[in-house]
Every structure is written in C-alpha cells, then in structure tokens.
Design an enzyme around this catalytic site. Structure first.
Site, PDB file in Angstrom:
ATOM      1  N   HIS A   1       0.829  -1.198   0.000  1.00  0.00           N
ATOM      2  CA  HIS A   1       0.000   0.000   0.000  1.00  0.00           C
ATOM      3  C   HIS A   1       0.875   1.265   0.000  1.00  0.00           C
ATOM      4  O   HIS A   1       0.729   2.132  -0.862  1.00  0.00           O
ATOM      5  CB  HIS A   1      -0.912  -0.016   1.231  1.00  0.00           C
ATOM      6  CG  HIS A   1      -1.820   1.170   1.346  1.00  0.00           C
ATOM      7  ND1 HIS A   1      -3.124   1.147   0.911  1.00  0.00           N
ATOM      8  CD2 HIS A   1      -1.621   2.420   1.828  1.00  0.00           C
ATOM      9  CE1 HIS A   1      -3.679   2.325   1.126  1.00  0.00           C
ATOM     10  NE2 HIS A   1      -2.787   3.124   1.697  1.00  0.00           N
ATOM     11  N   GLU A   2       1.776   1.357   0.938  1.00  0.00           N
ATOM     12  CA  GLU A   2       2.643   2.544   1.003  1.00  0.00           C
ATOM     13  C   GLU A   2       3.551   2.598  -0.224  1.00  0.00           C
ATOM     14  O   GLU A   2       3.856   3.678  -0.729  1.00  0.00           O
ATOM     15  CB  GLU A   2       3.459   2.570   2.299  1.00  0.00           C
ATOM     16  CG  GLU A   2       2.641   2.523   3.603  1.00  0.00           C
ATOM     17  CD  GLU A   2       1.571   3.604   3.718  1.00  0.00           C
ATOM     18  OE1 GLU A   2       1.730   4.667   3.095  1.00  0.00           O
ATOM     19  OE2 GLU A   2       0.548   3.362   4.415  1.00  0.00           O
TER      20      GLU A   2
ATOM     21  N   HIS B   1       1.680   4.397  -2.877  1.00  0.00           N
ATOM     22  CA  HIS B   1       1.751   5.856  -2.658  1.00  0.00           C
ATOM     23  C   HIS B   1       3.127   6.381  -3.085  1.00  0.00           C
ATOM     24  O   HIS B   1       3.245   7.418  -3.730  1.00  0.00           O
ATOM     25  CB  HIS B   1       1.577   6.182  -1.160  1.00  0.00           C
ATOM     26  CG  HIS B   1       0.152   6.187  -0.694  1.00  0.00           C
ATOM     27  ND1 HIS B   1      -0.810   6.980  -1.250  1.00  0.00           N
ATOM     28  CD2 HIS B   1      -0.467   5.518   0.327  1.00  0.00           C
ATOM     29  CE1 HIS B   1      -1.974   6.800  -0.606  1.00  0.00           C
ATOM     30  NE2 HIS B   1      -1.794   5.908   0.350  1.00  0.00           N
TER      31      HIS B   1
ATOM     32  N   GLU C   1      -4.741   7.811  -3.191  1.00  0.00           N
ATOM     33  CA  GLU C   1      -5.225   6.546  -2.642  1.00  0.00           C
ATOM     34  C   GLU C   1      -5.473   5.527  -3.760  1.00  0.00           C
ATOM     35  O   GLU C   1      -5.309   4.321  -3.553  1.00  0.00           O
ATOM     36  CB  GLU C   1      -6.509   6.799  -1.834  1.00  0.00           C
ATOM     37  CG  GLU C   1      -6.931   5.659  -0.931  1.00  0.00           C
ATOM     38  CD  GLU C   1      -6.050   5.443   0.292  1.00  0.00           C
ATOM     39  OE1 GLU C   1      -5.161   6.283   0.572  1.00  0.00           O
ATOM     40  OE2 GLU C   1      -6.233   4.407   0.971  1.00  0.00           O
TER      41      GLU C   1
END
Lengths: 503, 503
Positions: free
Chosen positions: B267-268, B271, B297
């Site tokens: 997830h990070e 980003h 997101e």
C-alpha cells in the site's frame, strides 16, 4: 511602541523570537543529522537546497531591524535580573556581529565555500594540492576581508579565533603552543627512545553487532540519557542537538579496529552529556547554549582521555569487553590493553593521532592559518610548508597530498580559527579533571567501580549549567581557581606516559 | 516594478519563491518523519514546537502580499505556455484560499486541534466518548465556520470535501455511496451465507527479520527506487516525500500477523511510486504535486488490492514466501493462501477491514460528517448513531467506544471530508486497473511473472506525470475515457469474490 511596554513584556517578546529562531536552526540540524545518517543517495542536491533555504530564513530572522531595536531597548533598561541581562548582552553582541556582514559578502562566501568544498573533493580524488590551491587562495582572501569586517585588536587572525573561542588571541595561543613545543617535544623524544607497546590485538576482527552493543553500554554507563537522545551510524562520528532532550550521537564501526567505535562513543558521549546538561528552560537563549567550542571539546576530551583512556576506567569495563570478544582479548592482561590504547606514535593523520602527538598536528595548522592570514605564508607554498612542519615537529615524511595538506575538510568550509579549539579542549580538560580530582571525594574509586554519577553531577553544576554565561577563561577560573594553564596537561601526560613507557 | 518585467522573469521569481516554500514544507515533513520513526521519547514537546514554528513560517511565506501581486500579474499575462499558466492559476487558487482564513481563525483552529487531540487521547484511555464530546462539538462548530469562510455551492460539507478532493460534492458522493449500499450489501449478504475461508495460518509466528526482508523485496519488485527512498518502522505505516528523489515509507511488523507488514508495504509502496513519479523539474509547483488524495489513494489501492491481492501476483511471490516461512506455509497451497488474504468478514475496525466491507466503514463516517455539518446530527448523539450504523450496515455490535466512535484520529485533527477519499481511491483504482488491463498487452502475464515495469510505466505516463494538472475526474476521463463509475469496482468485486466464495 517599544518604549511604552514593560521590561518583562519586552523580554518575553525577545524570548519568543529567539525560540523561533532556535526552532529553525534546530530544524536545520535535524536535516543535517538525517543527511549524514539516513539520506537516500539521490537526494543530496535537494537536501542541500532545503538547508540553504532554512539557513537564509534563520539569518533573516536574526538580522531583522525590529529585533535589533528590541535588543537595544532591553539592553538600556536597568531592571533586568543578571541572567536576563547577560542573555540580552550576548544576543545583542551576536546580532551586531551578524549585521556586520553585508549581504554581498554572505553571498560571495556561500558561493566560494561551495566551490572550495568541491575543489577539495576533486583535489583529494586527483591527489593534487594544485587543484585546490586557486580556490583556497580565494577563500583566504575572503577570510582576510572578513577579519576587516569583524574588526580586531592585535593580529587579524584574532577576529576569526574569536568566532569559535571568544577572547582567544594569537598572544594566548602563541604562548600555549610554545609550551606544547618546549614541553611536549622532549617527552615525545623520550618515548621514541623506548620500546614500543603492542597494539596488534586491537586490529583483530571485532564483530560489528557486539561492538555496537558494547558502545551503547558505554554511553549508558557514562550517564547519557537514551530517552533524550540516540546513537546511529555515520561516516564521520558527530554529536548534534535539537534541544537538551534530543541530543544525538553517531559512531562508525570498523571491524578491524576496535578503537574507532570505542573512542568515538566516549568522545561524542562527552559532547552529548554537555548538551543534555544545558538549561532546558533557556532554550534558544545564550544561557542555554554551550560556552565555546573549546569548552565543548573539553567535555569530550575529558571523557575520552582523562576518564576513558585511564587504567581506572577499564578496571570495570575490561572484563565485559573480554567477555564480548573472548577470541581476541581473553589472553590479554588489562595492563597490556591499557598500554595499547595509549600508544604514542607520531603519524600523518590528525584524526588518528594519539593524545600527545595530536597537539603537534593542531599547532601546525595554527601556524599555517596565522601565516596565511597575515601574509607570511602563501597558499602557493602550502604543500611545502605543511610537509616541512610535519618533518620538523613529528619526524614524519608526508608521502602524498591526500595524507598531507589535503587531509582536513575545515579550510574548504572556510573554518579558519577552529583547529586551536581542539587543543584548548584537551588542556581545559586536564585542568578541569585535576580540579574534579581535588573536589570530588573518592573520584578515582568511583571510576574504578564504573560509577560516574558524582563526576557528571560535578560537571553539570560547575560547567554545563552555566551555558554561555561565562567565557571559557572566566569559566576556567571559576571552576579551577585560575586561568588556563598548560601545566595540568603536562603533568597529566608526564605521569601517564612515564608510567606506560617507564621513562 | 512588477509590470516592467518580462513574463519569463516574473515566472522565474514565482518558481524561486514556490521552491523556497516547498523547502520549508519539506523540512516540516522531515521533522514529521523523524517524529514517527526515531524521535527520543522525551523530545515530543520540542518537536511539536519546532513544527509549529516552521508551519507558521511556511504559511506566512505563502500569504505575503507581494506573492499575491506576482500571481495576479502572471495570471493576467497572455504569454504563458499552458503548463506554466496552469501552475499560476492553481497557485493563485491556493493563495486566495489561504487568504480566506483570518489569523484569529487559524489560531483558534490550531488551539482547538491541540485540545481536541488530547481529549481524544484521554477519551481512548478512559474508554469514554463523553470525555471527547465537548471538544469535538467545539471542533464541529469551527469546521462549520470554516465552510462559511471558504464558501460553497449546495451542501456546506462541499467546502471541506473540496479541500481533499477538488470538485467532490455530496451529490456525487451520495450517488457513490448509494451504489455501495445497493450493490455491495447483497454481495456481502451472499458471502455471509457461504462457508468462511480459513486464514489461521496467517496468524502463526512470522519472524520479524524475515518479514522485513520479504517486504523490502516486494517494494523493490514493484519498482520502488531504494536510492530515492527508504523504509523504516513506525507505529502507523505512512508515506512521506521531501522531493521525488526522497520518498520514504514506513511499515510495522506484527510477528503474529503476516498481513500487517505485507499490505502496508504494498500500500505505502503504491503511494511512494506515485511520489517518485512526479515531475522533479516541477519541484514546489502544482505540476509537481499529486492530483488529490483520492488519486493518491487510487495508486496505493491499485497496488495493494488489484495487484497485490490477486492470484496472479502471488504466482511469483508465493514460492519465495513459502521459502521464507516454510514452518508456516510449506503445506498451504497457493489457492488457500489466496483465499485467506481475501477473506471478507464484517468487523469493527476500519483499518483492519477487508476491501469489500471497508467501504461501509467509510460510508458511515461520510453520513456522520455530513449530518454533523448540516446539523442533522449532534455530537451528543454520536455514539448511538455510530453504533446504530454499524449494526445496520455491518451487522456488528460495537462493544465499547474505543473500538467504536473513538477509533479514528481524523476528527480530533479536524480532518472532516478526508474519509470519502479512501473509498474514491478504491473506486478510481478499479477503473484505472480495468483501463490498464485493456491498454497494456499481456498485463496479466507480466503480473504472473512478477514483472511490473509495463504497469508502472503506464501509471507514470497516464497519471503520475501530470501532477495536479488535471482534477481527479478530468484525469479519470483522460485515462479511462469516462468519469468515475462505481461499476468497475462492482465488477471487480463480483468476479473476485464470486470465485473465492463460489457465489
């Protein structure tokens, strides 16, 4: 408007402004810490730019006219308590000094420093001082201009010395380094006649993780507060502070040189104890700042040498060390270890020098800086001058420029006047430690037991606590009863090496 | 004076100023990163103060009158190229928005945020929403004032939604969440009827160091440039960027929950790939900034869910994972692992929710925020409203306030309008990924082989590269040919869970 306000109100305004400036300066310090510890490889340019921007902001904040008026107004009021009055007079002094630099000079210095640093890097790569010389010449010319801007009495070098060590002069340093020459040279010659001590076992393989753990334990034992600081790894060990509750140290670990990590931990730990001991309620104010570079260095050297290289210190730390590295040290008696960590041997590189020959390295730089500034020396001849001095004072032949005149980063940064504080630090340390031995009952027993609480309490009360309230020499007189006296370092060295080398 | 200068000169001034402001903001981000990763325990207050000071400086720099004049002048000139003109119009928009906040409001908000955060911490300790309610009520009142300051069309909540997702409105979000309710509820009910998949083996003991290494390898495989970033540990995983060549992620490791580290890394990482893909030559300018929180997101969710929770992804990563943890996974077939990481089960905590029920958590917050702002709901009844919603939409009974209405930090920070971007992100992600599947030949084969170069190149070209040049919806149309359409997420979910739960 200023006039109508009470002194207390104005003082609060002053405090608030100084704390904001400190916040910006400490943010710069965080960026600097991150740069040396964790910065991703590609980010160097952007980080440089971010630091430059914040530095300009801090500079602007501290040279704004309204702050000047506020300081002058407060300075003229008679109803400040002594500590507040001292804060104001020191801040005003700093302010007025900053105002002496015209913007054009600041820009030119910043530009030249950048050029000079890159020329130094390039020269170290090519191994040729000639690649550095033209830009260094420019830097020296600028530093001469700076002395004129700042103003001075006596030798022009005094203007720069004063930047790092308020009140230091060539008169004082000439005397100190004459002592170094006349008193330490015979001691060094005596040692050279004696059989050398063995330190080969310090260069066996010392596991990285076990070294790290041993170093952390040393820091904790010294009283370094790990909840108000931390240790990380960097190429060159340093201490940095963002406030007394966030004082960080770094170390480096060489698996083939146990000393590297150990002395950096204790040395930086000494600096850090000073910063952790500054008055937190005076954050951003002179009373919350270190007295000088020389006094800062006295704290690191006191721990590193007077404490950390003493036989007493290792009475408690040697067994844990042997347990951590039995493969290297199980069969080495404490006495041999003690001798090894105190080996004296003239060498080429200042940062690797023992605590005796170290001061010859500093003296050489002092003589060169003084000569460059007053025109006795020219940067064109610097390589020859350097090599001649090393031959004369240390009896070593400089094999190349990288291990010679190009070894230090300082000149490329425009830091002229900084080196002498290294020696002053050791000499203050010896004098402070002698006072501590007199004033703290059972100090040696404490140290033998590995307990440094009394020593740290004493340093906090006698030195740390005062911040910049006193100049180095005032502080020295207050703590030891007299101004700086080389005799303490000489006595300490004579006794220590007399014992180690059976002189 | 401004008028006499050429557009190019003025634009250079604008760029220089924006870069300086970015330097300060990025310095704040460094202080924030350090705060969450390495800050010594005792230093929290000073760090807070340092961040506050720099924030005021950045705010002042971006609200100075001369900058406003410069922006207006440049905005009126007709000879800017389209990208420069867009930068100017976005900066002017930001500038004018900032100017809408009177200093008194900023101060009150800052003060209330501080109070509110501490009340939230206290309420979480006591487990009592009532300890939080009075300050939250104050915060809601302030946020209503803020909507009036900012101005809005339609619902007052639009003013706040616009802060995080330019152009988002309650009309649009009501439609989106109606889709969530009407389309996802039946899917959820169907799943509830089916036998649950087993994920117990994800909660065996997973060694910390091996997890760390596996996570780093995932980041590298995704194309995250470790020379322009780094991963560290923090309590709550996050991504932060100081420039496109220094984009850092953090993760946390739970030795009894393999998923924690894995999904945070991916997830990070998503980003971070966005931030690393922003145009470095537009540093400090809108063209170098992310489009919106929703688009940000979308990048993390696309990698986390559409890629990272797909069977194809694990075709290449499952064997290395089994090799890293043979004691837990040797006997678990890939299909079972795939089902386990996609288990759907209504639960209490948003951050731990699966990718289907997650949107019910967001919807509840959206409904509550909307109601609080327009006065339909009162903070006094919030606990009951919260619990009722959870019962109604997720069929779960909230056992206490900490796992209920006190679970998120957002309201205590005054972040109203933020939550919807989480759902928008997933829905944009589904739509973008469907476009990627159409536009990138052999994408699934790439993913099966563990090669994401084509996908990343596509994201860079279609999304990252444009910075803030387009709004979320403009970008969505540009990339996928139509505005945001929930159908893509529904299709994706129906297919995926139809397969996993044999619906």
């Amino acid at each position: 408007m200023v006039l109508a306000q009470s002194t207390a109100e104005l003082y609060d305004q002053y405090k608030a402004k100084m704390q904001q400036i400190a916040d910006v300066r400490n943010a710069i310090a965080v960026l600097g810490w991150d740069q040396e510890t964790y910065l991703p490889e590609k980010s160097a340019n952007f980080r440089g730019q971010q630091i430059t921007t914040l530095s300009s902001i801090a500079h602007e904040m501290f040279t704004e006219e309204p702050l000047g008026h506020l300081l002058q107004e407060l300075h003229s009021r008679g109803d400040l308590d002594p500590v507040s009055a001292k804060n104001i007079s020191l801040s005003l002094e700093d302010y007025e000094k900053n105002k002496k630099y015209p913007a054009s000079f600041v820009a030119e210095m910043s530009q030249t420093t950048n050029e000079c640093y890159h020329a130094w890097i390039k020269a170290r790569k090519s191994g040729t001082y000639a690649d550095f010389e033209p830009v260094l010449a420019k830097m020296v010319a600028l530093k001469r201009q700076e002395t004129a801007l700042l103003g001075f009495e006596g030798h022009c070098y005094n203007a720069l010395l004063n930047e790092y060590e308020k009140g230091a002069t060539t008169t004082m340093l000439d005397a100190v380094f004459t002592d170094v020459k006349t008193a330490l040279t015979p001691l060094l010659r005596q040692i050279e006649q004696k059989p050398q001590v063995n330190k080969d076992f310090l260069h066996l393989h010392y596991d990285r993780d076990r070294q790290w753990e041993f170093g952390i334990n040393l820091l904790k034992a010294m009283g370094y507060d790990m909840k108000a600081g931390r240790q990380d790894i960097s190429e060159h060990p340093f201490t940095t502070s963002f406030n007394p509750q966030d004082v960080r140290v770094t170390t480096r670990i060489d698996e083939n040189d146990f000393g590297n990590m150990t002395w950096s931990c204790i040395h930086e730990g000494g600096h850090a104890l000073y910063e952790q001991g500054l008055d937190i309620s005076a954050y951003g104010l002179p009373a919350g700042e270190a007295a000088s570079l020389g006094i800062h260095e006295s704290q690191s050297r006191l721990w590193e040498n007077n404490v950390g290289r003493s036989l007493s210190f290792w009475e408690s730390h040697y067994v844990p060390l042997q347990q951590a590295f039995p493969e290297n040290l199980q069969s080495v008696p404490l006495q041999d270890f003690y001798k090894a960590i105190n080996q004296v041997r003239p060498s080429l590189i200042r940062t690797e020098a023992d605590e005796l020959t170290y001061h010859f390295h500093v003296m050489i730089r002092y003589e060169i800086e003084k000569g460059l500034l007053d025109g006795t020396y020219s940067t064109k001849d610097l390589k020859e001058i350097w090599n001649r001095y090393y031959n004369e004072y240390l009896h070593v032949t400089v094999p190349n420029d990288v291990e010679g005149v190009l070894q230090d980063i300082h000149w490329s940064h425009g830091s002229f006047g900084y080196f002498p504080t290294y020696s002053l630090g050791s000499f203050y340390a010896a004098q402070f430690f002698a006072a501590a031995e007199q004033q703290i009952p059972g100090l040696e027993t404490d140290i033998i037991k590995g307990s440094y609480t009394n020593l740290l309490t004493w340093l906090r009360e006698k030195i740390h606590h005062f911040g910049r309230f006193y100049t180095s020499n005032e502080l020295c007189e207050k703590v030891t009863g007299k101004p700086l006296d080389f005799k303490y370092f000489l006595d300490y060295s004579t006794k220590k090496y007399g014992n180690i080398y059976t002189l």
